[in-house]
Design an enzyme around this catalytic site. Structure first.
Site, PDB file in Angstrom:
ATOM      1  N   ASN A 116      38.656  21.923  60.082  1.00 56.94           N
ATOM      2  CA  ASN A 116      38.774  21.394  61.431  1.00 56.94           C
ATOM      3  C   ASN A 116      40.186  20.830  61.649  1.00 56.94           C
ATOM      4  OD1 ASN A 116      38.542  19.881  63.809  1.00 56.94           O
ATOM      5  ND2 ASN A 116      37.252  18.320  62.869  1.00 56.94           N
ATOM      6  N   GLU A 151      32.471   3.062  64.395  1.00 57.64           N
ATOM      7  CA  GLU A 151      31.587   3.610  65.417  1.00 57.64           C
ATOM      8  C   GLU A 151      30.194   2.973  65.385  1.00 57.64           C
ATOM      9  OE1 GLU A 151      31.649   7.852  64.891  1.00 57.64           O
ATOM     10  OE2 GLU A 151      33.710   8.011  65.605  1.00 57.64           O
TER      11      GLU A 151
END
Length: 162
Positions: A116, A151
């Site tokens: 990625n 997060e």
């Protein structure tokens, strides 16, 4: 951080400053040796400003960043599925493979995850082992742990050093 956007503002690559060589390798892999040109700018892109909001605590802000990547159709399918994992949530490689209707492609999903070029925004850090263990992350497991905790993911505590 190294942030690469195209002339339309779409994010093409993102990596940690100390991984610039890897970023260049992934860009060559996805676009070819002559398929891109990097130009330094003093202007702060919208993508960079949005990343700053993410790091300041607005963890959903990265969902707004447009992304354009090279890669194979399979890789792009995996990366698209990664973007659907909400902040504060995680998945496993097996569940991600099932999500894209390829339940036996766990290793291929892992390989796509590892290639990625747009980490954080295409949140490969949200993929963990099926036993909830932190597994490979190109930026290092400590960064992965930090991103997940930032997060709001509650992770098992690290075992004491022997």
């Amino acid at each position: 951080m190294l942030v690469v956007t195209d002339e339309h503002g779409a994010l093409r690559a993102l990596d940690w400053l100390n991984f610039e060589d890897r970023m260049h390798r992934l860009l060559r892999l996805h676009y070819g040796a002559g398929g891109f040109r990097l130009v330094k700018t003093s202007d702060q892109s919208t993508a960079r400003q949005t990343l700053d909001r993410y790091f300041a605590g607005d963890v959903g802000a990265i969902d707004e960043i447009p992304v354009e990547t090279g890669g194979t159709p399979f890789q792009r399918e995996v990366w698209s599925a990664l973007r659907k994992i909400p902040a504060g949530r995680t998945t496993s490689y097996g569940l991600l493979a099932t999500t894209i209707d390829r339940p036996k492609a766990i290793r291929a999903v892992g390989m796509a995850n590892g290639s990625n070029p747009v980490g954080i925004v295409v949140p490969c850090h949200r993929v963990i082992g099926k036993d909830s263990s932190l597994t490979g992350y190109g930026g290092g497991l400590e960064r992965k742990r930090w991103l997940l905790e930032h997060e709001g993911v509650l992770l098992p505590t690290q075992p004491a050093a022997l």
